[in-house]
Design an enzyme around this catalytic site. Structure first.
Site, PDB file in Angstrom:
ATOM      1  N   VAL A 198      36.194  35.313  29.458  1.00  0.00           N
ATOM      2  CA  VAL A 198      35.969  34.385  30.564  1.00  0.00           C
ATOM      3  C   VAL A 198      36.940  34.742  31.677  1.00  0.00           C
ATOM      4  CG1 VAL A 198      35.931  31.977  31.287  1.00  0.00           C
ATOM      5  CG2 VAL A 198      35.262  32.588  28.950  1.00  0.00           C
ATOM      6  N   CYS A 199      36.424  34.877  32.891  1.00  0.00           N
ATOM      7  CA  CYS A 199      37.247  35.131  34.065  1.00  0.00           C
ATOM      8  C   CYS A 199      38.109  36.384  33.849  1.00  0.00           C
ATOM      9  CB  CYS A 199      38.073  33.889  34.378  1.00  0.00           C
ATOM     10  SG  CYS A 199      38.800  33.861  36.023  1.00  0.00           S
ATOM     11  N   THR A 200      39.405  36.289  34.080  1.00  0.00           N
ATOM     12  CA  THR A 200      40.262  37.470  33.986  1.00  0.00           C
ATOM     13  C   THR A 200      40.600  37.840  32.548  1.00  0.00           C
ATOM     14  OG1 THR A 200      42.194  36.040  34.354  1.00  0.00           O
ATOM     15  CG2 THR A 200      41.270  37.183  36.273  1.00  0.00           C
TER      16      THR A 200
END
Length: 322
Positions: free
Chosen positions: A104-106
């Site tokens: 998720v995300c970074t």
């Protein structure tokens, strides 16, 4: 029923919503389908971690004791910028055995550092896509989709995109009905398709430096059905068409035509989501002229025709309070 246990990796500086968003989806599925997704959280030493927002989260166990999960979920956050080398080593050694790897995300940076994204398509938060591509040239970074699936690895954009990806996995595992039920309970629209863009036309583009070009950008947004040819827009800016096209591209970061396409698509999306207007009327109001032209634009960019897009994203009226 196959049990798909989920292991969520925790670390100092993790983004709390990257953890709790998908966790709420998987837990919601388990409440409705007992045993669907046993969820555990783990940190390197089994000690509580402090999230980027200051919230302290206590994991269930140490990563060394976690075994091999069906789905390994790696959230993002500030802690991914200078990760603990032990965490990267653990991912490199253990993540390949998981049936699914989800970032998720970074969190994509952690998977990339462990070599798990080499040769794969991936995405991350739009503000970090260039950095991901620069640091890990073996990764095929796609900056626009809200999530990307490549084999047994899935990556997603920032925070709420983790909910979209988790809903997509639930739908894949247990059907659309369960995913829809969870989405309604969480008061989110039915999951967005993965190739839906991360940002609006205005966020995707830069704001022009010069006032005439900024005024043209605003006018395009307010008048998507108008004649938005380069000649017309150049006239509004008081520039020759050639000078206008060159200046617009330099200051906005995309051609006038591409900017117009994005504004029209966004306007049509909003009308499909927020109104009951007919598709033919929306196509005229947004500058497409015909439903077929709008259908081609939606299919090319979002992977769904307007009617399907509306079915997925128009809010469902809740039952009356008792």
């Amino acid at each position: 029923m196959e049990q798909r246990d989920v292991l969520v990796v925790l670390f100092e500086g993790v983004q709390s919503l990257d953890v709790t968003g998908p966790l709420e989806v998987f837990t919601g599925a388990t409440l409705r389908t007992p045993g669907a997704y046993p969820v555990r959280t783990a940190s390197l030493d089994g000690a509580p971690v402090r999230t980027g927002s200051g919230l302290t989260v206590a994991p269930d166990l140490r990563l060394a004791d976690a075994g091999t999960p069906h789905t390994l979920l790696v959230p993002g956050g500030r802690g991914t910028r200078t990760p603990d080398p032990r965490l990267v080593d653990w991912l490199r050694a253990n993540a390949p055995r998981a049936r699914r790897k989800v970032a998720v995300c970074t969190g994509a940076f952690l998977l990339a550092a462990a070599g798990l994204l080499d040769g794969r398509r991936a995405t991350t938060h739009w503000s970090r896509c260039d950095v991901l591509a620069e640091q890990f040239p073996a990764v095929r970074v796609e900056p626009e989709p809200i999530y990307v699936r490549d084999g047994d690895v899935a990556t997603s954009a920032g925070v709420t995109a983790g909910i979209d990806l988790a809903l997509a996995l639930v739908e894949e595992d247990h059907g659309r009905g369960l995913a829809l039920d969870i989405a309604r309970h969480l008061v989110v629209f039915l999951r967005r398709p993965g190739n839906q863009t991360q940002f609006s036309a205005q966020l995707a583009a830069q704001t022009a430096d010069r006032r005439p070009l900024r005024d043209v950008q605003q006018w395009i947004t307010e008048n998507p059905a108008a004649d938005l040819s380069v000649d017309t827009l150049a006239g509004r800016a008081g520039l020759s068409p050639r000078h206008f096209a060159r200046a617009f591209g330099a200051e906005v970061g995309m051609t006038p035509g591409r900017y117009v396409d994005r504004v029209r698509l966004e306007a049509a999306r909003r009308l499909l989501e927020d109104t009951a207007d007919g598709i033919e009327g929306i196509s005229r109001r947004c500058g497409y002229g015909t439903p077929e032209a709008m259908r081609r634009a939606f299919t090319r960019t979002l992977g769904a025709a307007p009617a399907e897009y509306r079915r997925r994203f128009q809010p469902v009226s809740p039952p009356p309070f008792s």
